[in-house]
Design an enzyme around this catalytic site. Structure first.
Site, short mmCIF file in Angstrom:
data_model
loop_
_atom_site.label_atom_id
_atom_site.label_comp_id
_atom_site.label_asym_id
_atom_site.label_seq_id
_atom_site.Cartn_x
_atom_site.Cartn_y
_atom_site.Cartn_z
N GLU A 1 0.83 -1.28 0.08
CA GLU A 1 0.20 -0.10 0.04
C GLU A 1 0.75 1.41 0.04
O GLU A 1 0.63 2.23 -0.65
CB GLU A 1 -0.82 -0.08 1.08
CG GLU A 1 -1.89 1.24 1.31
CD GLU A 1 -2.91 1.35 2.27
OE1 GLU A 1 -3.74 2.27 2.39
OE2 GLU A 1 -2.75 0.59 3.36
N ASP B 1 -0.47 -5.11 3.13
CA ASP B 1 -0.96 -3.88 3.65
C ASP B 1 -0.42 -3.84 5.27
O ASP B 1 -0.85 -4.71 6.09
CB ASP B 1 -2.44 -3.83 3.79
CG ASP B 1 -3.16 -2.52 4.11
OD1 ASP B 1 -2.45 -1.83 4.87
OD2 ASP B 1 -4.18 -2.23 3.61
N ILE C 1 -0.64 -1.85 7.71
CA ILE C 1 -1.65 -1.43 8.64
C ILE C 1 -2.93 -1.06 7.89
O ILE C 1 -3.35 -0.24 7.23
CB ILE C 1 -1.40 -0.12 9.61
CG1 ILE C 1 -0.06 -0.32 10.06
CG2 ILE C 1 -2.41 0.17 10.33
CD1 ILE C 1 0.15 -1.07 11.28
N ASP C 2 -3.99 -2.30 7.99
CA ASP C 2 -5.22 -1.91 7.51
C ASP C 2 -6.14 -1.69 8.40
O ASP C 2 -6.53 -2.39 9.41
CB ASP C 2 -5.64 -3.44 6.69
CG ASP C 2 -6.94 -3.29 6.08
OD1 ASP C 2 -6.94 -2.64 5.02
OD2 ASP C 2 -7.88 -3.96 6.37
N THR D 1 -5.89 2.08 9.38
CA THR D 1 -5.12 3.22 9.88
C THR D 1 -5.91 4.27 10.64
O THR D 1 -5.23 4.63 11.75
CB THR D 1 -4.39 3.83 8.53
OG1 THR D 1 -3.63 2.98 7.95
CG2 THR D 1 -3.30 5.12 9.33
N ASP E 1 -6.14 -4.59 0.02
CA ASP E 1 -7.20 -4.80 1.31
C ASP E 1 -7.83 -6.16 0.99
O ASP E 1 -8.41 -6.47 2.20
CB ASP E 1 -8.44 -3.75 0.67
CG ASP E 1 -7.89 -2.37 0.80
OD1 ASP E 1 -7.30 -2.01 1.84
OD2 ASP E 1 -8.29 -1.58 -0.08
#
Length: 269
Positions: free
Chosen positions: A73, A91, A93-94, A96, A219
């Site tokens: 990402e 990702d 930190i999915d 944030t 995602d």
């Protein structure tokens, strides 16, 4: 695809280790002040934690598998990933916004695709120490416990989750109104703010269905495989398959009411 030619065990072990160590790193950094920046708007955030965690994972992958492509990402290791036989989709930190405001309800998401097919998916929730993982053809697991969607679900009994209510295309197509109607027909509706976790929760039976209008590959790439290996169904809202390198709408659910859910969304797509 001949999986015996792919180092499944080694890649799985690395994916799990990357997710766990990345999650631990994020938890450590939350104890200290950290910078928060806007990407496209005040609701589209990136933090120094996102960037550091992604770089940490990218370096771990490249040390062991320098010939693998990486799609992340925050664009670390970006390039023509489609030219690589094996691609990691990460990702760091999915969720944030959840990390910034709540410091829970976020996850590290790592998927590995080989010759265009998802073979490994890992979603790790560091705040709860929950590791959702799947290997193609071997099932889905939560902290080592097999996940299997075996119960039959009807719409009036279903707990659904969505992220369509702030999506402009959802408003343009009217799907936001259809989802609001679904909320009135289902047992309940939730919005967690982390697509990877929401998909993992479908696999675990904590949610019966998830609908999103527009997700990036990082995602959904890991969560898709986890849901499918738990026996669930994941497609575009139109019913078409997902492309692992393209943004897409996502419909994921318990298979026993996939057609019923699709029927209620059909007129918008």
């Amino acid at each position: 695809m001949q999986l015996q030619e792919f180092p499944t065990d080694a890649v799985k072990e690395l994916a799990l280790r990357c997710a766990r160590e990345a999650g631990e790193l994020s938890q450590e950094r939350l104890k200290q002040p950290f910078a928060v920046e806007y990407k496209t708007s005040a609701s589209d955030l990136v933090t120094a934690i996102d960037k550091e965690v992604e770089q940490y994972v990218v370096e771990m992958i490249h040390r062991q598998f320098p010939d693998h492509g990486i799609l992340g990402e925050e664009s670390s290791g970006a390039g023509d990933v489609g030219s690589h036989e094996t691609v990691w989709i990460i990702d760091p930190i999915d969720g944030t916004t959840n990390l910034v405001h709540q410091q829970i309800n976020y996850a590290v998401s790592i998927a590995v695709y080989h010759q265009g097919e998802g073979v490994i998916g890992v979603v790790y929730d560091p705040s709860r120490q929950e590791m959702f993982a799947a290997v193609k053809g071997e099932g889905a697991f939560l902290n080592g416990r097999r996940l299997k969607l075996s119960k039959s679900v009807k719409l009036e009994e279903a707990l659904l989750c969505t992220s369509v209510f702030w999506n402009k295309r959802a408003e343009q197509t009217g799907i936001d109104q259809l989802v609001k109607q679904l909320a009135g027909k289902a047992r309940g509706m939730r919005l967690l703010g982390s697509a990877a976790l929401e998909l993992a929760y479908v696999a675990a039976g904590r949610l019966d269905g998830y609908v999103s209008m527009s997700l990036h590959p990082w995602d959904f790439a890991a969560g898709k495989l986890i849901v499918e290996e738990a026996g669930g169904v994941v497609t575009q809202i139109s019913g078409l398959p997902l492309d692992y390198l393209q943004n897409s709408s996502v419909l994921a659910c318990n298979p026993t009411f996939y057609e019923e859910l699709r029927y209620h969304l059909h007129s918008s797509v």
